[in-house]
Design an enzyme around this catalytic site. Structure first.
Site, PDB file in Angstrom:
ATOM      1  N   CYS A  12       0.629  -1.282  -0.039  1.00  0.00           N
ATOM      2  CA  CYS A  12      -0.020   0.134  -0.006  1.00  0.00           C
ATOM      3  C   CYS A  12       0.707   1.043  -0.026  1.00  0.00           C
ATOM      4  CB  CYS A  12      -0.812  -0.186   1.167  1.00  0.00           C
ATOM      5  SG  CYS A  12       0.015   0.126   2.780  1.00  0.00           S
ATOM      6  N   GLU A 124      -0.520  -0.458  16.004  1.00  0.00           N
ATOM      7  CA  GLU A 124      -1.280   0.552  15.478  1.00  0.00           C
ATOM      8  C   GLU A 124      -2.292   1.129  16.701  1.00  0.00           C
ATOM      9  OE1 GLU A 124      -3.725   0.193  11.995  1.00  0.00           O
ATOM     10  OE2 GLU A 124      -5.221   1.514  13.045  1.00  0.00           O
ATOM     11  N   ASN A 218      -3.493  -6.946   8.186  1.00  0.00           N
ATOM     12  CA  ASN A 218      -4.349  -7.067   7.088  1.00  0.00           C
ATOM     13  C   ASN A 218      -4.257  -8.204   6.282  1.00  0.00           C
ATOM     14  OD1 ASN A 218      -2.720  -6.257   4.314  1.00  0.00           O
ATOM     15  ND2 ASN A 218      -1.565  -5.322   5.886  1.00  0.00           N
TER      16      ASN A 218
HETATM   17 FE1  F3S Z   1      -1.056   0.920   4.487  1.00  0.00          FE
HETATM   18 FE2  F3S Z   1      -1.514   3.090   5.813  1.00  0.00          FE
HETATM   19 FE3  F3S Z   1      -3.673   1.607   5.082  1.00  0.00          FE
HETATM   20  S1  F3S Z   1       0.004   1.661   5.915  1.00  0.00           S
HETATM   21  S2  F3S Z   1      -2.671  -0.452   5.151  1.00  0.00           S
HETATM   22  S3  F3S Z   1      -2.237   2.861   3.547  1.00  0.00           S
HETATM   23  S4  F3S Z   1      -3.558   2.544   7.014  1.00  0.00           S
END
Ligand code: F3S
Length: 279
Positions: A12, A124, A218
């Site tokens: 990401c 987090e 995730n």
């Molecule tokens: Fe990546 Fe930020 Fe989303 S680290 S998973 S873009 S909250």
């Protein structure tokens, strides 16, 4: 065998930014710099950075010179402790995590009992909990016992959770009773797109491979969502964990990867799997 890829997978922008920042500080400080916690939840990337001089510490008291804050962020007192130690801070906290932290502070100022839907041990979430006093973390129905009766709740979510999970937990809080409720969606759109693409692919294949660190929230959520589609799902860190029985009797495999999984791991896995003859 036939291999299909999810339309959205892998790094990401938050992880890409953290990696670029780490590369830049290492170029400036070839003698090595410190990272408070592993830069991302991916063993191979952490090992590669370790070879380049990024030293992982888990205690602020070990910090000296220059310290990198990873994309998960840190609570305000950690920044203060680092400043008191006189170290240079390079802050790679993802902008979406920063947004969630700011929202927590604002909700508390507005008089809400702040509630974070998330895993209390996830870095987090640990950081976000520090942005107001007495923030309550809930992630399962039984955690709702922690909430005061009939409160005025301001609710946010761990960025990597699914919309379904967040919605379920908010619904349970409403059903339990509250005076007022303010819900702010702090889910990450990058994660949501990967989840939607993984679910779509899981419905078209005989077996799903979800690539990424075992610690990566995730990636685990992606694997969970694929399993929910009723397809055989394997969460692997790379090709070394593949075994032929995983594809026995299957003809089409789907591949997705978490937001902290580098492209080379995905490519190596896909190339090897395409060459593999399943029986
Ligand atoms: Fe990546 Fe930020 Fe989303 S680290 S998973 S873009 S909250």
């Amino acid at each position: 065998m036939e291999v299909k890829l999810a339309s959205k997978l892998g790094f990401c922008f938050g992880v890409e930014r953290a990696i670029e920042m780490a590369e830049r500080v290492l170029a400036r400080h070839p003698e090595g710099v410190y990272s408070l916690g592993e830069i991302i939840h991916n063993r191979q990337v952490v090992e590669e950075f370790s070879r380049k001089g990024l030293k992982v510490i888990n205690d602020v008291n070990q910090a000296k010179g220059l310290v990198l804050i990873r994309s998960h962020g840190e609570p305000p007192e950690v920044f203060e402790q680092l400043r008191n130690r006189g170290v240079e801070i390079v802050d790679a906290t993802c902008v979406l995590v920063k947004r969630a932290q700011q929202i927590v502070t604002n909700l508390a100022k507005e008089g809400y009992q702040v509630v974070v839907v998330g895993q209390v041990k996830h870095p987090e979430v640990k950081a976000v909990l520090g942005y107001a006093d007495d923030v309550i973390c809930v992630d399962k129905p039984e955690d709702l016992e922690l909430l005061p009766a009939d409160g005025k709740f301001g609710i946010v979510c761990q960025t990597t959770h699914s919309l379904e999970h967040f919605g379920r937990m908010v619904g349970l809080i409403v059903a339990r009773g509250c005076r007022e409720i303010k819900v702010i969606n702090t889910l990450c759109e990058e994660v949501r797109r990967r989840q939607a693409a993984a679910v779509e692919l899981a419905r078209q294949v005989d077996v799903m491979f979800v690539l990424g660190g075992k610690q990566s929230a995730n990636t685990r959520e992606l694997a969970h969502l694929c399993q929910e589609q009723g397809v055989a799902t394997y969460h692997l860190e790379g090709w070394e964990e593949f075994s032929p029985d995983m594809v026995s009797g299957k003809s089409v495999a789907g591949v997705t990867a978490g937001a902290s999984t580098p492209q080379w791991i995905i490519e190596r896995f896909v190339n090897n799997l395409r060459r593999f003859e399943s029986r």
